[in-house]
Design a protein around this motif. Sequence first.
Motif, mmCIF file in Angstrom:
data_model
loop_
_atom_site.group_PDB
_atom_site.id
_atom_site.type_symbol
_atom_site.label_atom_id
_atom_site.label_comp_id
_atom_site.label_asym_id
_atom_site.label_seq_id
_atom_site.Cartn_x
_atom_site.Cartn_y
_atom_site.Cartn_z
ATOM 1 N N VAL B 100 3.609 -1.077 -12.746
ATOM 2 C CA VAL B 100 3.972 0.218 -13.283
ATOM 3 C C VAL B 100 5.739 0.173 -13.587
ATOM 4 C CG1 VAL B 100 4.440 2.661 -12.806
ATOM 5 C CG2 VAL B 100 2.568 1.339 -11.811
ATOM 6 N N LEU B 101 6.330 -0.474 -12.682
ATOM 7 C CA LEU B 101 7.824 -0.716 -12.958
ATOM 8 C C LEU B 101 8.328 -2.219 -12.534
ATOM 9 C CD1 LEU B 101 10.263 1.089 -13.688
ATOM 10 C CD2 LEU B 101 10.462 1.738 -11.649
ATOM 11 N N ASP B 102 9.024 -2.944 -13.553
ATOM 12 C CA ASP B 102 9.296 -4.267 -13.155
ATOM 13 C C ASP B 102 10.830 -4.432 -12.781
ATOM 14 O OD1 ASP B 102 8.693 -6.843 -13.477
ATOM 15 O OD2 ASP B 102 8.841 -7.012 -15.380
ATOM 16 N N LYS B 103 10.956 -5.466 -12.072
ATOM 17 C CA LYS B 103 12.333 -5.821 -11.674
ATOM 18 C C LYS B 103 13.264 -4.718 -10.911
ATOM 19 C CE LYS B 103 12.605 -9.019 -15.466
ATOM 20 N NZ LYS B 103 12.773 -9.354 -16.960
ATOM 21 N N LEU B 104 12.625 -4.033 -10.013
ATOM 22 C CA LEU B 104 13.531 -3.182 -9.202
ATOM 23 C C LEU B 104 14.779 -3.485 -8.623
ATOM 24 C CD1 LEU B 104 10.699 -1.534 -7.075
ATOM 25 C CD2 LEU B 104 11.474 -0.741 -9.235
ATOM 26 N N SER B 105 15.616 -2.647 -9.148
ATOM 27 C CA SER B 105 16.929 -2.864 -8.314
ATOM 28 C C SER B 105 17.025 -2.763 -6.576
ATOM 29 C CB SER B 105 18.130 -2.094 -8.948
ATOM 30 O OG SER B 105 17.770 -0.673 -8.451
ATOM 31 N N GLN B 106 18.051 -3.139 -5.967
ATOM 32 C CA GLN B 106 17.777 -3.129 -4.658
ATOM 33 C C GLN B 106 17.667 -1.434 -4.194
ATOM 34 O OE1 GLN B 106 17.834 -5.921 -3.092
ATOM 35 N NE2 GLN B 106 17.120 -4.711 -1.390
ATOM 36 N N GLU B 107 18.392 -0.644 -4.595
ATOM 37 C CA GLU B 107 18.565 0.716 -4.731
ATOM 38 C C GLU B 107 17.160 1.375 -5.005
ATOM 39 O OE1 GLU B 107 21.102 4.633 -6.696
ATOM 40 O OE2 GLU B 107 21.300 2.358 -7.426
ATOM 41 N N ASP B 108 16.573 0.909 -6.129
ATOM 42 C CA ASP B 108 15.492 1.464 -6.487
ATOM 43 C C ASP B 108 14.327 1.119 -5.369
ATOM 44 O OD1 ASP B 108 16.023 2.729 -8.903
ATOM 45 O OD2 ASP B 108 15.557 1.015 -9.972
ATOM 46 N N LEU B 109 14.277 -0.268 -5.124
ATOM 47 C CA LEU B 109 13.518 -0.522 -3.843
ATOM 48 C C LEU B 109 13.419 0.291 -2.621
ATOM 49 C CD1 LEU B 109 11.282 -2.930 -3.038
ATOM 50 C CD2 LEU B 109 13.380 -4.245 -2.142
ATOM 51 N N SER B 110 14.708 0.589 -2.206
ATOM 52 C CA SER B 110 14.855 1.275 -1.240
ATOM 53 C C SER B 110 14.448 2.867 -1.391
ATOM 54 C CB SER B 110 16.049 1.260 -0.536
ATOM 55 O OG SER B 110 17.003 1.527 -1.390
ATOM 56 N N LYS B 111 14.279 3.135 -2.304
ATOM 57 C CA LYS B 111 13.862 4.435 -2.934
ATOM 58 C C LYS B 111 12.492 4.733 -2.530
ATOM 59 C CE LYS B 111 16.928 6.170 -6.665
ATOM 60 N NZ LYS B 111 17.021 6.180 -8.079
ATOM 61 N N PHE B 112 11.797 3.576 -3.336
ATOM 62 C CA PHE B 112 10.540 3.228 -3.097
ATOM 63 C C PHE B 112 9.890 3.430 -1.789
ATOM 64 C CE2 PHE B 112 6.320 1.373 -2.727
ATOM 65 C CZ PHE B 112 5.494 1.806 -3.880
ATOM 66 N N LEU B 113 10.792 2.291 -0.686
ATOM 67 C CA LEU B 113 10.073 2.160 0.486
ATOM 68 C C LEU B 113 10.532 3.411 1.497
ATOM 69 C CD1 LEU B 113 11.563 -1.398 0.923
ATOM 70 C CD2 LEU B 113 9.056 -0.747 0.514
ATOM 71 N N VAL B 114 11.128 4.232 1.039
ATOM 72 C CA VAL B 114 11.415 5.494 1.920
ATOM 73 C C VAL B 114 10.377 6.309 1.900
ATOM 74 C CG1 VAL B 114 12.780 7.757 2.213
ATOM 75 C CG2 VAL B 114 14.061 5.375 1.751
ATOM 76 N N ARG B 115 9.703 6.362 0.575
ATOM 77 C CA ARG B 115 8.673 7.300 0.240
ATOM 78 C C ARG B 115 7.137 6.756 0.444
ATOM 79 N NH1 ARG B 115 10.847 12.052 -2.036
ATOM 80 N NH2 ARG B 115 8.863 13.314 -1.633
ATOM 81 N N ASN B 116 7.217 5.295 0.820
ATOM 82 C CA ASN B 116 6.291 4.565 0.768
ATOM 83 C C ASN B 116 4.987 5.162 1.284
ATOM 84 O OD1 ASN B 116 4.600 2.239 0.097
ATOM 85 N ND2 ASN B 116 5.590 0.745 1.629
ATOM 86 N N SER B 117 4.969 5.863 2.462
ATOM 87 C CA SER B 117 3.872 6.512 2.961
ATOM 88 C C SER B 117 3.028 7.500 2.041
ATOM 89 C CB SER B 117 4.112 6.995 4.445
ATOM 90 O OG SER B 117 4.919 8.025 4.332
ATOM 91 N N GLU B 118 3.938 8.171 1.263
ATOM 92 C CA GLU B 118 3.269 9.074 0.420
ATOM 93 C C GLU B 118 2.724 8.701 -1.193
ATOM 94 O OE1 GLU B 118 6.135 12.645 0.257
ATOM 95 O OE2 GLU B 118 7.414 11.049 1.581
ATOM 96 N N LEU B 119 3.413 7.519 -1.268
ATOM 97 C CA LEU B 119 2.948 7.004 -2.484
ATOM 98 C C LEU B 119 1.577 6.170 -2.489
ATOM 99 C CD1 LEU B 119 6.335 5.811 -3.583
ATOM 100 C CD2 LEU B 119 5.166 7.491 -4.882
ATOM 101 N N ASN B 120 0.461 6.936 -2.151
ATOM 102 C CA ASN B 120 -0.874 6.147 -1.989
ATOM 103 C C ASN B 120 -1.281 5.524 -3.239
ATOM 104 O OD1 ASN B 120 -1.093 6.879 0.751
ATOM 105 N ND2 ASN B 120 -1.917 8.897 0.144
ATOM 106 N N GLY B 121 -1.737 4.353 -3.277
ATOM 107 C CA GLY B 121 -2.176 3.718 -4.453
ATOM 108 C C GLY B 121 -1.179 2.747 -5.088
ATOM 109 N N PHE B 122 0.112 2.987 -4.732
ATOM 110 C CA PHE B 122 1.159 2.063 -5.356
ATOM 111 C C PHE B 122 1.592 1.132 -4.512
ATOM 112 C CE2 PHE B 122 1.362 6.072 -7.658
ATOM 113 C CZ PHE B 122 1.065 5.598 -9.177
ATOM 114 N N SER B 123 2.014 0.096 -4.588
ATOM 115 C CA SER B 123 2.650 -0.770 -3.734
ATOM 116 C C SER B 123 3.583 -1.682 -4.303
ATOM 117 C CB SER B 123 1.633 -1.653 -2.983
ATOM 118 O OG SER B 123 1.021 -2.311 -3.946
ATOM 119 N N ILE B 124 4.360 -2.441 -3.525
ATOM 120 C CA ILE B 124 5.478 -3.272 -4.112
ATOM 121 C C ILE B 124 4.870 -4.762 -4.208
ATOM 122 C CG2 ILE B 124 7.761 -4.350 -3.513
ATOM 123 C CD1 ILE B 124 8.055 -1.656 -4.340
#
Lengths: 359, 568
Positions: B100-124
């Motif tokens: 879905v999204l390529d080459k995440l920056s460190q900032e984007d990665l942490s943005k994702f990981l914070v909401r990880n539990s709500e983001l069903n069906g997506f993973s890193i």
Amino acid sequence: MSWDIRSFFIFCSLTAILILGSLTIFSVTSIDISYFLRFLLISIFSILIVTGVFYTVNLNRILSFGWVVLVLNILLILSVELFGKEINGSKRWLDFGFLSLQPSEFMKISFALFAIQYLRYFNFKFNFQRSIFLLAILFITSVPIIIQPDLGTGLIYIIFGIMLLFICGMDRKYFLALIGSGVVLSPVIYSFGFTDYQKGRIQSWFSSEGNISERWNILQSEISIGSGELFGEGFLKSKQNQFNFLPEADTDFIFSIYAEQFGFVGVLLIFILIAIFIILSIIVLLQEQSLSEDLSTYYLGAYFIFVIGFSFLINILMVSGMIPVVGLPLPFFTKGGSSLLCFSIMLGFIFSSRGFLRS
Amino acid sequence: MLSARFFSLQIIDGRVLKDQREKNINTFEYIYPKRGRIISSDNKVLVEDEKIFSVVINLEQKPSLESIKLLASIFYDQLELDEIEQTVKKSISSGNQEVVLDKLSQEDLSKFLVRNSELNGFSILETYRRVYDPHPSIFHVLGHLGYINDSDKRYFSERIDEYDPKLWQKVGKSGLERVYEKELTGTHGKRYFQRNARGTKKILTKEDEFIEGDDLYVSINYEAQKFAYDILDGRQGAIVVIDLNDFSIPVAVSAPSISANDLSGISSSRYAELLKDQSRPLFNRAFMGLYPPGSTIKPLLSIYSLDQKFTNWEETIFDDGFFRIDEQRVFNAWKEGGHGITDLDKALVESSNPFFMNLATRFEKQSLESFFSSASFGTKLCTDCYPHQFSPLINDAWKQKNFGRNLFKGDLINLGIGQGYLQITPLHLSLISAMVAKKGEYKTPFLSDSSSQENFTLSQNLESSDWERINKSLVDVIYSPSGTAYRVNAGELKMAGKSGTSQVVDIKSREEYESIRENPLLRDHAVFIGYAPYDEPRFAISVVIENGEGGGSVAGPVAREVLEVLLK
């Protein structure tokens, strides 16, 4: 009431079939044990209730309402159009919450009741008008089934109906004429009556190359059966089911899952059980014929035994890839309330004939 | 009949059908190990794998509408809602894990990981990206990666024992990345699992550990390499240096070049543009470019002539600026008026063409061929330079093949001044320089692995004094005021060398050259070979500057500066 040895064997073989069927259903769904129990209980109860009802109520009374049953059944089929739920593009089911019924399944019984009621009035003497009348009713009543659209069930209904009339003594020439016209008309039915889905099923069976998705079901079914080898993988160990490789594993193709779990030995066991059940039932019925003045129960019983045996035969031929895929359920195996209830009622009728009750 | 059918399915074909079932269910995927780094001799990491994170669709747990909306709101500046929905649909229908999204920056990665539990069906998903040092000087040596094609499959299946093309997705297309593909790749891991018919459920059954790729240590000296590239300053050419200690290659530059990173994810139109570029940035001139050596071949021919006793240090000729085979065929030498009375020493120092042309009249095809063979003409030059071209061995067979005739006497005379059919790669030129510096004893050059290095001897007949005198002549080329490369101004460096100019077009007179000089692309190439320090040689160098004209004045100073960096 003493048990005669034949009835004992019939009872045992039937019980074994019911248990194996319920176990297989359980293994396919394999979610919880209640599924198995519910399935087993429904079949046992419906057999007992129907048998009990027919034992207490005079069969003549029931048969005198044959036409009412037929009309009601047709009304149910038509009501599906209004209230039914749609599965795989055709509306056939009435949802009652705890179980969904497919009224067209019951037409096999309803027509038989009607035909027997009609024929016993004439003491089972056929003539041209009566034959034509019954055949006309048969074809007319098949129309609501076919337009559902469910050509398969419709055609099977017609075939069973014709067989009933033949069992009851209709002249063989009608029979031959019907087969003849069937053969002549088959290209017409094929090109106008069948949907692309149904054509695909038939084509897939006739061409070895075919396209892969059409042959998929048969191929996976053969893989399931073959994987069972001699002794089978063991109960609850069907990988084809576990990994969803076999479509319709809980309905039309359930026997493949059975074969994978119990192997060739299990398959032979089922064949033997069915053979015992059918052969002994026929023997008992023939006895009935010699005992009774009224042949209604004999004809009805013989017809239902034929329906059960033929359903087994067709389904097993289908899953083993010997005939094209037709949607004919395997008695006492297929998951589905209508078919279970339907076959239970048939058993009830068979057992309520006096030949059985006497023993 | 039914029993027979089941007997045939279950007993006769049972094994086959069961195998079929197992094949359907059991599958595996490769785990791609981290590819090895390439490290220069001065400990600079030239390329390494960098971990990158991407947001992918998790097929076992399809994304719900809520999680799609949430993802779109988190990355509102990078993703559109429809875009995500499209990708999800595509992923579900194909059964592939779409990104879905390529080459995440460190900032984007942490943005994702914070909401990880709500983001069903997506993973890193963690993968690696090859990151090269951006300096263009290293591209040709290192090469680049690309998706494997049929010719790669053929190439690797011949070279790698347990080669399995399914394993290699992206492979080295050129350079060290290709030569050391196996070592750099490491060992792939395997993840075995059972999957259902739609591939949506996976049960891990077994995992084979992967082994990360080995780091590759190369002889390239990053500082010198960079310096050498930069000093060419946009001119087209090549510089190759050989370390005379072990015959490793500390500098191999081809200019112009590109940054190796530019080739990853390059658009096909941009790639086509690079291929069509007149300056040929993708062509490795150092290993592939064939140039007439001009006068830089003279030291080698001196060795040949001394070896075959065609001349000695005493013989002189009178050089009046012309060389005549007969009355009709008169060659113009480069220096008007000629060099006067000329011996071998003077012919080398001042680069007398008539002397060498005269010498070339004595050349014998057969001995010349075997001498040139011993100087590695016509054979592979380097153990791990890829791709690389050998300098053709000029003999009758070669000329028959290319021109349908045997060599003429005139051909040999042309060869005597490094023109005509003679063509040499910059790599080979530096090796010739090394041969001279090491008194005829030389080895196969290499970039990383010296295990298949071979030893060669150029001549058995030369006296040690002959070598000394050649050495002295080449020193005088640079330090004597009459030397052709006096302008190199080598000073303290103790450098020896030989300059040359190689003709791009065949011309008869100086006047004719002046007229074609108008077109910069037709000007002579400046060529220089040399080594330093001359009393105890440590590095041998070759410099080719296309259309640079002055071997001594243009290529020579470049060689001096590069050697200065190396000897610093």
